[in-house]
Design a protein around this motif. Structure first.
Motif, PDB file in Angstrom:
ATOM      1  N   SER A   1     -13.828  35.804   9.905  1.00 21.02           N
ATOM      2  CA  SER A   1     -13.194  35.281   8.412  1.00 21.02           C
ATOM      3  C   SER A   1     -15.283  34.869   7.470  1.00 21.02           C
ATOM      4  O   SER A   1     -15.818  34.501   6.096  1.00 21.02           O
ATOM      5  CB  SER A   1     -12.710  34.273   8.372  1.00 21.02           C
ATOM      6  N   HIS A   2     -16.599  33.876   9.630  1.00 22.84           N
ATOM      7  CA  HIS A   2     -16.960  33.124   8.583  1.00 22.84           C
ATOM      8  C   HIS A   2     -18.799  33.820   8.643  1.00 22.84           C
ATOM      9  O   HIS A   2     -19.815  32.847   9.041  1.00 22.84           O
ATOM     10  CB  HIS A   2     -16.976  31.869   9.287  1.00 22.84           C
TER      11      HIS A   2
ATOM     12  N   LEU B   1     -25.782  26.183  10.253  1.00 24.90           N
ATOM     13  CA  LEU B   1     -24.082  25.692   9.081  1.00 24.90           C
ATOM     14  C   LEU B   1     -24.165  25.049   8.799  1.00 24.90           C
ATOM     15  O   LEU B   1     -24.266  24.017   8.530  1.00 24.90           O
ATOM     16  CB  LEU B   1     -24.034  25.742  11.197  1.00 24.90           C
ATOM     17  N   THR B   2     -22.943  25.563   7.811  1.00 25.88           N
ATOM     18  CA  THR B   2     -22.764  24.590   6.751  1.00 25.88           C
ATOM     19  C   THR B   2     -21.029  23.829   6.968  1.00 25.88           C
ATOM     20  O   THR B   2     -21.283  23.879   8.089  1.00 25.88           O
ATOM     21  CB  THR B   2     -22.182  25.721   5.620  1.00 25.88           C
ATOM     22  N   ASP B   3     -21.332  23.130   6.333  1.00 22.15           N
ATOM     23  CA  ASP B   3     -20.408  21.582   6.596  1.00 22.15           C
ATOM     24  C   ASP B   3     -19.312  22.223   6.726  1.00 22.15           C
ATOM     25  O   ASP B   3     -18.240  22.030   6.917  1.00 22.15           O
ATOM     26  CB  ASP B   3     -19.366  20.674   5.526  1.00 22.15           C
ATOM     27  N   GLU B   4     -18.799  23.248   5.901  1.00 23.27           N
ATOM     28  CA  GLU B   4     -17.602  24.225   5.718  1.00 23.27           C
ATOM     29  C   GLU B   4     -17.666  24.782   6.793  1.00 23.27           C
ATOM     30  O   GLU B   4     -16.402  25.256   7.734  1.00 23.27           O
ATOM     31  CB  GLU B   4     -17.585  25.343   5.044  1.00 23.27           C
TER      32      GLU B   4
ATOM     33  N   ALA C   1     -20.709  17.390  16.017  1.00 24.04           N
ATOM     34  CA  ALA C   1     -19.203  17.376  15.347  1.00 24.04           C
ATOM     35  C   ALA C   1     -17.721  17.267  16.290  1.00 24.04           C
ATOM     36  O   ALA C   1     -16.494  17.400  15.808  1.00 24.04           O
ATOM     37  CB  ALA C   1     -18.912  18.842  14.455  1.00 24.04           C
ATOM     38  N   GLY C   2     -18.544  17.146  17.417  1.00 27.53           N
ATOM     39  CA  GLY C   2     -18.010  17.118  18.393  1.00 27.53           C
ATOM     40  C   GLY C   2     -17.111  18.028  19.569  1.00 27.53           C
ATOM     41  O   GLY C   2     -16.517  18.121  19.907  1.00 27.53           O
ATOM     42  N   VAL C   3     -17.912  19.710  19.252  1.00 30.01           N
ATOM     43  CA  VAL C   3     -17.625  20.744  19.224  1.00 30.01           C
ATOM     44  C   VAL C   3     -18.050  21.018  21.170  1.00 30.01           C
ATOM     45  O   VAL C   3     -19.398  20.540  21.233  1.00 30.01           O
ATOM     46  CB  VAL C   3     -17.748  22.017  18.495  1.00 30.01           C
ATOM     47  N   LYS C   4     -17.697  21.437  22.297  1.00 28.64           N
ATOM     48  CA  LYS C   4     -17.722  20.977  22.910  1.00 28.64           C
ATOM     49  C   LYS C   4     -18.767  22.351  23.059  1.00 28.64           C
ATOM     50  O   LYS C   4     -18.294  23.927  22.501  1.00 28.64           O
ATOM     51  CB  LYS C   4     -16.821  21.618  23.882  1.00 28.64           C
ATOM     52  N   VAL C   5     -20.021  22.813  23.907  1.00 26.44           N
ATOM     53  CA  VAL C   5     -21.072  23.724  23.082  1.00 26.44           C
ATOM     54  C   VAL C   5     -21.175  24.571  24.556  1.00 26.44           C
ATOM     55  O   VAL C   5     -21.147  23.606  25.644  1.00 26.44           O
ATOM     56  CB  VAL C   5     -22.334  23.568  22.717  1.00 26.44           C
TER      57      VAL C   5
ATOM     58  N   TYR D   1     -14.712  24.414   9.874  1.00 23.72           N
ATOM     59  CA  TYR D   1     -14.235  25.890  10.956  1.00 23.72           C
ATOM     60  C   TYR D   1     -13.948  26.029  11.931  1.00 23.72           C
ATOM     61  O   TYR D   1     -13.330  25.990  13.532  1.00 23.72           O
ATOM     62  CB  TYR D   1     -14.467  27.045  10.145  1.00 23.72           C
ATOM     63  N   ILE D   2     -15.231  25.694  12.842  1.00 26.79           N
ATOM     64  CA  ILE D   2     -15.708  25.584  14.425  1.00 26.79           C
ATOM     65  C   ILE D   2     -14.966  24.507  14.678  1.00 26.79           C
ATOM     66  O   ILE D   2     -14.392  24.619  16.385  1.00 26.79           O
ATOM     67  CB  ILE D   2     -17.212  24.934  14.625  1.00 26.79           C
ATOM     68  N   LYS D   3     -14.774  23.124  14.275  1.00 26.70           N
ATOM     69  CA  LYS D   3     -14.195  22.374  15.406  1.00 26.70           C
ATOM     70  C   LYS D   3     -12.631  22.598  15.271  1.00 26.70           C
ATOM     71  O   LYS D   3     -12.110  21.945  16.124  1.00 26.70           O
ATOM     72  CB  LYS D   3     -14.179  21.422  14.250  1.00 26.70           C
ATOM     73  N   THR D   4     -11.940  24.242  14.841  1.00 27.09           N
ATOM     74  CA  THR D   4     -10.447  23.784  15.704  1.00 27.09           C
ATOM     75  C   THR D   4     -10.242  24.540  16.562  1.00 27.09           C
ATOM     76  O   THR D   4      -9.572  25.366  16.688  1.00 27.09           O
ATOM     77  CB  THR D   4     -10.329  25.309  13.958  1.00 27.09           C
TER      78      THR D   4
END
Length: 280
Positions: free
Chosen positions: A67-68, A106-109, A138-142, A113-116
């Motif tokens: 979707s993105h 990467l946009t804010d949108e 953003a607190g995402v594991k990478v 989305y990725i934070k989910t």
């Protein structure tokens, strides 16, 4: 768990049999995660040619969320591949196709989305190094696959934004791999993982080195072995951390390495990274 691959996709063109297969480090992660029963998504850049059409159709059939993704007129990324005794040999490509002129920003949108997702996986071929800090902030594991295209400058600059670093180390002796993984950990990665081909894999967590022998099979094609190993390893590891299924970190890493080796062996029995070849 929900996971996402962010970055590169290609078709791997097997010249000797005129067949192309979907692939790419980030895309493979998304597909392998889906095969392992996870909800998965992919965020990348597609061209407008037959290769792009085939990849997107395949991912939709596999129910990987697109979707993105971005779409641009032009040639999709491709790599040219030959096969020697079951081992992949890359002999050319187009450097990512439309992704070269339209890199992922990467946009804010995108970030919301990725934070989910539980983890976002990218690679050195995704041209995403400048964007990784956004995911980290953003607190995402990478997780990040450096393949064999790294040097100390790249590692020091990138690993501080990466929780789990994967490196191809088949060209190094064991003691050199240990030194490399120590360095990667010191630059900021929680786990440093080295794949060494027929010698298996090694993980360093800042205190201990863990070794895993490969599960030997007669390979049809080794393309995707490293990606599938890492996907099964990291998903088992994250699931174990989340559900506290193991008493110690050492037990969890060892069990996750076994899962990685098992899944990589299965991948070696399939043409291409995960099949779905068409003629070209």
């Amino acid at each position: 768990m929900k996971v996402i691959g962010v970055g590169d996709n290609v078709v791997d063109k097997y010249l000797y049999k005129r067949t192309m297969y979907p692939g790419g480090n980030a895309l493979n992660f998304s597909v392998y995660a889906k095969q392992l029963g996870m909800e998965s998504a992919y965020l990348g850049v597609f061209g407008s040619d037959r290769a792009a059409e085939h990849i997107t159709k395949t991912l939709k059939n596999l129910e990987v969320d697109l979707s993105h993704c971005r779409y641009h007129d032009g040639e999709n990324g491709y790599a040219q591949v030959d096969l020697v005794d079951g081992d992949r040999v890359f002999i050319g490509g187009n450097g990512g196709g439309v992704q070269k002129d339209h890199p992922i920003v990467l946009t804010d949108e995108d970030l919301e989305y990725i934070k989910t997702f539980e983890i976002a996986h990218s690679s050195i071929y995704s041209e995403m190094e400048a964007e990784l800090h956004k995911l980290k902030e953003a607190g995402v594991k990478v997780s990040f696959d450096f393949s064999a295209d790294y040097n100390d400058q790249i590692l020091e600059k990138t690993c501080k934004h990466v929780d789990f670093s994967l490196l191809s180390c088949g060209q190094w002796k064991d003691e050199e791999v240990e030194e490399l993984l120590k360095r990667v950990h010191s630059y900021g990665s929680n786990l440093a993982i080295g794949t060494m081909g027929s010698r298996g894999s090694m993980v360093y967590d800042g205190q201990t080195f863990y070794r895993q022998e490969p599960h030997f099979v007669q390979p049809v094609d080794t393309l995707g072995a490293g990606d599938s190993f890492f996907t099964a390893f990291i998903l088992h590891y994250l699931k174990g951390k989340k559900e506290k299924t193991m008493k110690t970190e050492a037990e969890l890493i060892k069990a996750s390495l076994v899962e990685g080796a098992k899944f990589a062996a299965k991948t070696c029995l399939v043409d291409g990274a995960f099949g779905y070849g068409i003629s070209f």
